[in-house]
Design an enzyme around this catalytic site. Sequence first.
Site, mmCIF file in Angstrom:
data_model
loop_
_atom_site.group_PDB
_atom_site.id
_atom_site.type_symbol
_atom_site.label_atom_id
_atom_site.label_comp_id
_atom_site.label_asym_id
_atom_site.label_seq_id
_atom_site.Cartn_x
_atom_site.Cartn_y
_atom_site.Cartn_z
ATOM 1 N N ARG A 92 0.903 -1.101 0.041
ATOM 2 C CA ARG A 92 -0.027 0.214 -0.056
ATOM 3 C C ARG A 92 0.787 1.382 0.042
ATOM 4 N NH1 ARG A 92 -3.352 -1.838 4.426
ATOM 5 N NH2 ARG A 92 -3.498 -3.813 2.936
ATOM 6 N N ASP A 97 -4.730 4.089 10.018
ATOM 7 C CA ASP A 97 -5.476 3.516 10.838
ATOM 8 C C ASP A 97 -5.803 4.252 12.319
ATOM 9 O OD1 ASP A 97 -5.676 1.229 9.176
ATOM 10 O OD2 ASP A 97 -3.734 0.246 10.224
HETATM 11 N N1 ROI Z 1 3.209 -4.890 7.895
HETATM 12 C C1 ROI Z 1 4.095 -4.017 8.381
HETATM 13 N N2 ROI Z 1 5.123 -4.230 8.597
HETATM 14 N N3 ROI Z 1 3.758 -2.551 8.258
HETATM 15 C C2 ROI Z 1 2.234 -2.220 7.981
HETATM 16 O O1 ROI Z 1 1.909 -0.825 8.108
HETATM 17 C C3 ROI Z 1 1.579 -3.448 7.555
HETATM 18 N N4 ROI Z 1 0.390 -3.084 7.200
HETATM 19 C C4 ROI Z 1 -0.366 -3.946 6.591
HETATM 20 C C5 ROI Z 1 -0.049 -5.672 6.463
HETATM 21 C C6 ROI Z 1 -0.129 -5.914 5.144
HETATM 22 C C7 ROI Z 1 -0.817 -6.298 7.455
HETATM 23 N N5 ROI Z 1 1.456 -5.791 6.955
HETATM 24 C C8 ROI Z 1 2.166 -4.625 7.410
HETATM 25 O O2 ROI Z 1 -1.784 -3.675 6.269
#
Ligand code: ROI
Length: 160
Positions: A92, A97
């Site tokens: 992304r 969040d």
């Molecule tokens: N993994 C990390 N390290 N940081 C994130 O912000 C993050 N966000 C997500 C998923 C794909 C679960 N993994 C992630 O949405």
Amino acid sequence: MTIAYIGLGSNMQSPKQQIKSAIKSISEIPEIQVLKVSSLYKSKPVGPQGQNDYINAVIKIETEFMPLELLDCMQDIENQHGRIRKEHWGPRILDLDILIFGKKIIQDKKLTIPHPEIEKRPFVLVPLAEIDSNCSIPGIGLISDLLAVNNQKDLELLYE
Ligand code: ROI
């Protein structure tokens, strides 16, 4: 006014710049005051592998918005940064969040607060503890207790 915490994450298109630009966009919203900003952290992807490392951070804000208004506002900023919602748990450009919203516990089809995975995610817990070491997550527990049971080896503090 409510105190809330926002988790920021990016692993595409200059992630550090995405996070810094998102913090700037949030700080320009009249209904939101940014109170604290954590350092940036580099973290290995949680979930599907074979995607780039992430840059993560957490900010503490004060806002007059209601939870769903804050959600809409965060989604607008994600969209302004070119986010396309495709793969669940995929790479992304920008993820914003709502981690905590006052003392509220919300289970709505659009929004779950505290964020459902918060207690298992070092990339949220570590920056959160950096800005508020006494933070208590409603319905879940103290940040210090959660950190004690989470492995932090996949997380690197970026000094700059
Ligand atoms: N993994 C990390 N390290 N940081 C994130 O912000 C993050 N966000 C997500 C998923 C794909 C679960 N993994 C992630 O949405």
